[in-house]
Design a protein around this motif. Structure first.
Motif, mmCIF file in Angstrom:
data_model
loop_
_atom_site.group_PDB
_atom_site.id
_atom_site.type_symbol
_atom_site.label_atom_id
_atom_site.label_comp_id
_atom_site.label_asym_id
_atom_site.label_seq_id
_atom_site.Cartn_x
_atom_site.Cartn_y
_atom_site.Cartn_z
ATOM 1 N N ALA A 108 1.021 -1.041 -0.065
ATOM 2 C CA ALA A 108 -0.075 -0.177 -0.070
ATOM 3 C C ALA A 108 0.950 1.303 -0.081
ATOM 4 O O ALA A 108 1.734 1.441 1.046
ATOM 5 C CB ALA A 108 -0.757 0.009 1.270
ATOM 6 N N LYS A 109 0.495 2.222 -0.962
ATOM 7 C CA LYS A 109 1.392 3.353 -1.151
ATOM 8 C C LYS A 109 0.589 4.591 -0.240
ATOM 9 O O LYS A 109 1.243 5.142 0.534
ATOM 10 C CB LYS A 109 1.227 4.047 -2.368
ATOM 11 N N SER A 110 -0.664 4.459 0.080
ATOM 12 C CA SER A 110 -1.355 5.222 0.805
ATOM 13 C C SER A 110 -2.530 4.779 1.318
ATOM 14 O O SER A 110 -3.168 3.984 0.320
ATOM 15 C CB SER A 110 -1.566 6.739 0.148
ATOM 16 N N TYR A 111 -3.326 5.303 2.256
ATOM 17 C CA TYR A 111 -4.750 5.233 2.703
ATOM 18 C C TYR A 111 -5.358 6.464 2.818
ATOM 19 O O TYR A 111 -4.736 7.445 3.115
ATOM 20 C CB TYR A 111 -4.764 4.204 4.077
ATOM 21 N N SER A 112 -6.805 6.585 2.284
ATOM 22 C CA SER A 112 -7.588 7.515 2.487
ATOM 23 C C SER A 112 -8.937 7.010 2.967
ATOM 24 O O SER A 112 -9.659 5.972 2.350
ATOM 25 C CB SER A 112 -7.877 8.084 1.154
ATOM 26 N N LEU A 113 -9.428 7.579 4.121
ATOM 27 C CA LEU A 113 -10.755 7.065 4.740
ATOM 28 C C LEU A 113 -11.608 8.280 5.147
ATOM 29 O O LEU A 113 -11.278 9.209 5.552
ATOM 30 C CB LEU A 113 -10.511 6.057 6.163
ATOM 31 N N SER A 114 -12.688 7.972 4.484
ATOM 32 C CA SER A 114 -13.783 9.070 4.772
ATOM 33 C C SER A 114 -15.217 8.441 5.308
ATOM 34 O O SER A 114 -15.121 7.357 5.171
ATOM 35 C CB SER A 114 -14.198 10.136 3.588
ATOM 36 N N THR A 115 -15.891 9.097 5.778
ATOM 37 C CA THR A 115 -17.214 8.431 6.469
ATOM 38 C C THR A 115 -18.267 8.990 5.833
ATOM 39 O O THR A 115 -18.396 10.083 5.210
ATOM 40 C CB THR A 115 -17.100 8.621 7.998
ATOM 41 N N ASN A 116 -19.569 8.349 6.139
ATOM 42 C CA ASN A 116 -20.643 8.919 5.816
ATOM 43 C C ASN A 116 -20.795 10.151 6.744
ATOM 44 O O ASN A 116 -20.081 10.557 7.667
ATOM 45 C CB ASN A 116 -21.833 7.772 6.158
ATOM 46 N N GLU A 117 -22.021 10.735 6.853
ATOM 47 C CA GLU A 117 -22.458 11.835 7.695
ATOM 48 C C GLU A 117 -22.526 11.293 9.179
ATOM 49 O O GLU A 117 -23.350 10.307 9.187
ATOM 50 C CB GLU A 117 -23.409 12.590 7.414
ATOM 51 N N ILE A 118 -21.925 11.533 10.028
ATOM 52 C CA ILE A 118 -22.075 10.987 11.420
ATOM 53 C C ILE A 118 -23.148 11.532 12.199
ATOM 54 O O ILE A 118 -22.989 12.913 12.490
ATOM 55 C CB ILE A 118 -20.891 10.998 12.402
#
Length: 316
Positions: free
Chosen positions: A217-227
């Motif tokens: 893995a070169k990079s990770y990006s995590l986004s969420t639903n509206e909490i």
């Protein structure tokens, strides 16, 4: 009169290692059943496939399917769940028995046991696995039809309604897409006498996403639903929600700011969570004493928060 939940006022909100892409935390009063804003999604190119629409039965009910959108790679799985519009009703509960009929066109995968249709009693979710790793992009469609009856009754189930969602399947050789759920756990914070109990403790209440280290893995990006959290119910029956917006994290395999700190963390019933993933992304942590009169209810709400994470892993 419904008992107020003195939840948000008692939590110590610690924004750790994440950023919000919109406004600061805020509370807003929403009448039961009010329509929520659309979720932000990533756009991807789709190809046309022979995937006819699923027909809604009984109209749209007061619930949705989560995740409501998102991208997943072939050879990954997602837990599809029913979420009621009041953010409080849970399956199972003490009042009603539920039956959910799940359907998918199955153009790219299937539910457990390799079926495209399944009826589930008193469980709010089902696992779908995409097995197609050849198609570059496409769309999978899902429908859930909900029925209920009084708890313990032998009456026929009554139709409540149905809901749909679509997920994008992407097989990019340079990226892997996952849709993951948060984990809620408790962990002792400090000894804190309370009332008549000199041995009481204050527990941390933590919702986190756990991500294992992926070789290459070169990079990770995590986004969420509206909490969104249902913080309390007012005397007129309306609910006050606290909206935390969409949260985002970015890191790589050499990052040290998101270590797994869940050792000795337990579920609400005291079971160790035993999550060994290398990375932990916590959000809206707080602390509450065991002697608080609404402790059990607050823990139950936090456990049912249903945070959805959209994880993109860029490969070398």
């Amino acid at each position: 009169m419904k008992t107020p939940l003195l939840f948000i006022a008692l939590l110590v909100i610690l924004n750790i290692g994440c950023t919000k892409d919109e406004t600061p935390i805020k509370e807003e009063q929403i009448e039961q059943g009010e329509e929520k804003g659309e979720e932000e999604t990533e756009e991807v190119e789709e190809e046309t496939i022979n995937n006819p629409d699923l027909e809604l039965i009984g109209g749209q009910g007061a619930f949705t399917i989560t995740p409501g959108s998102g991208i997943m790679s072939g050879d990954t799985s997602v837990n599809l769940r029913i979420i009621f519009d009041d953010f409080k009703t849970q399956i199972p509960n003490d009042s009603l028995d539920y039956k959910i009929e799940w359907k998918t066109n199955g153009a790219f995968g299937s539910f457990e046991s390799e079926v495209k249709e399944a009826a589930i009693l008193d469980l709010d979710g089902i696992i779908y696995t995409s097995t197609n790793t050849a198609t570059s992009t496409g769309e999978e469609k899902f429908m859930a039809t909900l029925y209920s009856r009084p708890k313990g009754s032998s009456d026929e189930f009554t139709l409540n309604g149905s809901a749909q969602t679509n997920l994008t399947i992407s097989n990019d050789p340079k990226k892997k897409y996952y849709i993951i759920e948060d984990t809620f756990y408790l962990k002792k914070f400090i000894d804190e006498p309370c009332g008549d109990n000199p041995n009481s403790v204050r527990n941390l209440l933590i919702n986190s996403f756990f991500v294992p280290k992926i070789p290459g893995a070169k990079s990770y990006s995590l986004s969420t639903n509206e909490i969104v959290l249902a913080s309390r119910v007012l005397d007129d029956g309306s609910t006050v929600f606290t909206r935390y917006g969409i949260l985002n994290w970015n890191w790589n395999n050499n990052s040290t700011q998101y270590p797994n700190s869940s050792a000795e963390g337990t579920t609400a019933d005291g079971t160790l969570i035993n999550n060994t993933a290398e990375f932990e992304l916590p959000f809206i942590p707080g602390a509450l004493n065991l002697c608080h009169p609404d402790y059990a209810e607050i823990v139950a709400i936090r456990g049912a928060l249903n945070g959805i994470g959209y994880l993109t892993v860029t490969l070398e």
